[in-house]
Design an enzyme around this catalytic site. Structure first.
Site, PDB file in Angstrom:
ATOM      1  N   SER A   7      45.023  25.480  74.973  1.00  0.00           N
ATOM      2  CA  SER A   7      44.496  25.887  76.282  1.00  0.00           C
ATOM      3  C   SER A   7      45.423  25.407  77.397  1.00  0.00           C
ATOM      4  O   SER A   7      46.345  24.614  77.169  1.00  0.00           O
ATOM      5  CB  SER A   7      43.089  25.310  76.456  1.00  0.00           C
ATOM      6  N   PHE A 209      52.094  10.035  89.309  1.00  0.00           N
ATOM      7  CA  PHE A 209      50.822  10.404  88.657  1.00  0.00           C
ATOM      8  C   PHE A 209      50.384   9.312  87.688  1.00  0.00           C
ATOM      9  O   PHE A 209      49.217   8.965  87.608  1.00  0.00           O
ATOM     10  CB  PHE A 209      50.969  11.675  87.830  1.00  0.00           C
TER      11      PHE A 209
END
Ligand code: FAD
Length: 281
Positions: A7, A209
């Site tokens: 996905s 991040f």
């Protein structure tokens, strides 16, 4: 054998130009036939409307879309209204999260939901089995967790509340993932735990991040990435090679699929996916 799930993840665009670009990205990545595309919510200041618009477009294009839904600061009525909207748009999958608590706000003052397990429970109570519910998992331990074992027990609570499967925070240490899956099995958690994959293309952004979300860039990797300096192409080739190898190790070791943090980019995910030979998924 259970089919593996591959996905993608997008974030909602903030301008009409970015929306146009994301449409083009979606059309290009559609050839990979992803199981679904999830769309983040609230991350980086994105709005609920942006998530709704983006998932609606994805769903209308014939690809299953999965909105992320964070519960921090929300009440039950708001969450129920959003769930009803998603049901009306034929959305069948949700990524259920707590979200990050704004600094200065305690867990207790963050709305009617304190943790993601409460959101999962509410979604099940309000909508039965309509949605496939994904939750977040942290092979390297959530940065605010009291301890490793407390985090594992808290993950278990989300599954007991009704989560069907999990997507992990990204990581570059395959052993952390395998160990996490083993530890989950030891406490009776056997839902599919799909590794989240962050293709390495930009060292500074990745380091920023990673500091924020508690993902570790191993020293050997950090040191080599630092060496590339301004050599953007060299870093990208090396980074994608490392990420592809990680994916291969995970799949060979039994991971039930991969979820790609695309950062709304085509090429990194496309290249890794094709190199792995999962293009015809
Ligand atoms: P929880 O599962 O609630 O866990 C949060 C912390 O509380 C952990 O330390 C846990 O150990 C502890 N805890 C959990 N339950 C309990 C309990 N019952 N009692 C006591 N302690 C508990 N953020 C966004 O803002 N938007 C997004 O779209 C988004 N998408 C994400 C997608 C993935 C796949 C991942 C891995 C993360 C995503 N995040 C997103 C980040 C996420 O919101 C943060 O990591 C957040 O800090 C925790 O969310 P959670 O759902 O994992 O929380």
């Amino acid at each position: 054998m259970q089919t593996k799930s591959f996905s993608l993840e997008f974030f909602p665009p903030k301008t009409p130009e970015a929306a146009e670009k994301l449409r083009a990205t979606r059309v290009k990545l559609a050839v990979l036939k992803p199981a679904y595309i999830s769309v983040t919510f609230g991350a980086g200041g994105s709005t609920q409307a942006g998530t709704l618009e983006t998932v609606t477009e994805i769903q209308q294009s014939g690809i299953s879309a999965a909105p992320h839904m964070s519960c921090v600061g929300s009440n039950r009525a708001e969450i129920k209204a959003l769930l009803d909207t998603y049901i009306a748009r034929d959305i069948r999958r949700i990524v259920a999260l707590r979200g990050d608590i704004p600094s200065g706000m305690g867990v207790g003052s963050a709305g009617e939901f304190r943790y993601a397990n409460e959101l999962v429970q509410f979604i099940r109570e309000a909508t039965g089995r309509h949605f496939h519910i994904e939750v977040a998992a942290y092979p390297e331990v959530h940065p605010q967790a009291e301890s490793h074992s407390a985090d594992l027990q808290n993950f278990k609570k989300k599954v007991e509340a009704g989560a069907d499967s999990a997507l992990t925070q990204y990581f570059y240490n395959a052993d952390a993932y395998f160990r996490f899956v083993d530890n989950c099995a030891k406490v009776g958690v056997t839902v599919p735990i799909v590794p989240g994959i962050m293709p390495i293309t930009n060292y500074k952004q990745l380091a920023r991040f990673s500091d924020g979300c508690g993902a570790e860039i191993p020293r050997w990797l950090r040191k080599q990435l630092e060496d590339f300096g301004d050599d953007v192409e060299g870093l990208r080739a090396f980074g994608l090679d490392v990420t592809t190898e990680l994916c291969r190790t995970l799949l060979e070791g039994g991971a039930p699929g991969l979820h790609f943090y695309t950062m709304n980019q085509v090429e990194p995910t496309m290249q890794i996916w094709r190199d792995l030979g999962i293009g015809a998924n």
